[in-house]
Enzyme design. Structure first.
Site, PDB file in Angstrom:
ATOM      1  N   HIS A 243       0.811  -1.216   0.000  1.00  0.00           N
ATOM      2  CA  HIS A 243       0.000   0.000   0.000  1.00  0.00           C
ATOM      3  C   HIS A 243       0.856   1.284   0.000  1.00  0.00           C
ATOM      4  CE1 HIS A 243      -3.456  -2.548   0.853  1.00  0.00           C
ATOM      5  NE2 HIS A 243      -2.911  -2.987   1.949  1.00  0.00           N
TER       6      HIS A 243
HETATM    7  O1  RIB Z   1      -5.256   0.169   4.273  1.00  0.00           O
HETATM    8  C1  RIB Z   1      -3.849   0.214   4.200  1.00  0.00           C
HETATM    9  C2  RIB Z   1      -3.317   1.308   5.059  1.00  0.00           C
HETATM   10  O2  RIB Z   1      -3.664   1.047   6.416  1.00  0.00           O
HETATM   11  C3  RIB Z   1      -1.781   1.405   5.035  1.00  0.00           C
HETATM   12  O3  RIB Z   1      -1.386   2.749   5.186  1.00  0.00           O
HETATM   13  C4  RIB Z   1      -1.360   0.608   6.236  1.00  0.00           C
HETATM   14  O4  RIB Z   1      -0.129   1.098   6.813  1.00  0.00           O
HETATM   15  C5  RIB Z   1      -2.484   0.866   7.187  1.00  0.00           C
HETATM   16  O5  RIB Z   1      -2.195   2.063   7.855  1.00  0.00           O
END
Ligand code: RIB
Ligand code: CA
Length: 312
Positions: A243
């Site tokens: 992500h």
């Molecule tokens: O949904 C993914 C996000 O949520 C990313 O930033 C991960 O680090 C969590 O914070």
């Protein structure tokens, strides 16, 4: 390519940690003004410590780390330690870093850095709940218009949610803050789950990272191996999505992504759908767009960028 002056607002967090390593590994392209941390995946004190740990491991104590909001604007804090481990950094060694956090809080640092530099010259990557950025915008109404390019990891459209059926974690953790940022006019490029789920740490890619004899790569490989084990156990995935590194990859190589203009609104109150991002592509006029929604990501290209940079 000239250097981009960048603030990274994050909640390390295993994927935040890899985003930081990628940014640290691009000093030719990024002038890192600050890392501003926020409570999210784990408590604010831990996310700040974790950012300092990654900074020390990367030898980048030249970049200040600020401690940010301990709680969302309105809702109760919700951690994600099930994905990130109790420390927030998976099974990396946890220690008290030598260099301290900066004296000012994250929101103050964001306001001071953006308002003291020419309009449009400071970019912002947000990889956690947007509490700090919303507080900064409330303190300084001129901030949003003065920001340069903004990349947000958050939200979901086609992919559905990852913390509830309809919400992605970063937005769900502080929907009121996200609403402020998305209404601010800063027109972020939003890399939601629709994009980040196209960038997976497959076993082959993790093995390629582990085969690189370089400290950044070895740290990233250990984190990715932790993510793979955790996601396999929790959701049955053997290839965890990357992500947060997608925001830094977008800053470094935007050609790896495709986006469309959208009116992006956040549900802030419904018990059932709080944190949901309503991403509307049907605009009667392009001026209605409040964000660029990323629809495509070149997963192979992003991972090759990560491999190439972390091998240095
Ligand atoms: O949904 C993914 C996000 O949520 C990313 O930033 C991960 O680090 C969590 O914070
Ligand atoms: Ca994060």
């Amino acid at each position: 390519m000239t250097q981009t002056a960048l603030i990274i607002d994050c909640d390390p967090g295993v994927d935040d940690a890899i985003a930081l390593l990628l940014a640290f590994a691009a000093p030719d392209l990024l002038e890192l003004l600050a890392i501003t941390t926020v409570g999210g995946n784990v408590a604010a004190s831990a996310t700040a410590r974790n950012a300092r740990i990654i900074r020390q491991m990367a030898g980048r104590e030249d970049v200040p780390v600020h401690i940010g909001a301990a709680a969302p604007l309105a809702r109760e804090p919700i951690a994600a330690s099930h994905f990130h481990g109790e420390s927030g950094l998976g099974d990396l060694p946890i220690f008290e870093p030598v260099a301290p956090a900066a004296s000012s809080d994250s929101a103050t640092a964001i306001v001071e850095l953006v308002m003291s530099r020419p309009p449009g010259s400071v970019s912002l990557a947000i990889t956690g709940p947007m509490t700090n950025v919303a507080l900064a915008m409330q303190r300084e109404p001129a901030l949003a218009a003065r920001l340069g390019p903004v990349a947000v990891m958050g939200g979901a459209r086609a992919e559905g949610g990852n913390i509830t059926a309809s919400a992605e974690y970063n937005i769900y953790a502080d929907p009121h803050a996200a609403d402020i940022v998305f209404r601010s006019g800063c027109k972020p490029t939003v890399l939601g789950l629709d994009a980040t789920h196209q960038v997976r740490a497959t076993p082959q890619r993790v093995a390629a990272m582990a085969a690189i004899d370089a400290p950044y790569a070895q740290t990233a490989a250990q984190v990715l191996q932790f993510c793979a084990r955790t996601q396999q156990a929790l959701v049955g995935w053997d290839s965890p999505p990357l992500h947060d590194p997608c925001t830094i990859a977008w800053m470094l190589a935007p050609q790896l992504f495709k986006s469309v203009p959208a009116r992006l609104q956040v549900e802030t109150d419904s018990p059932l759908t709080a944190g949901h991002t309503a991403v509307e592509f049907r605009l009667s006029d392009p001026s209605e767009a409040t964000a660029q929604w990323v629809t495509e990501a070149d997963g192979e290209g992003v991972f090759n960028l990560l491999l190439e940079r972390l091998a240095r």
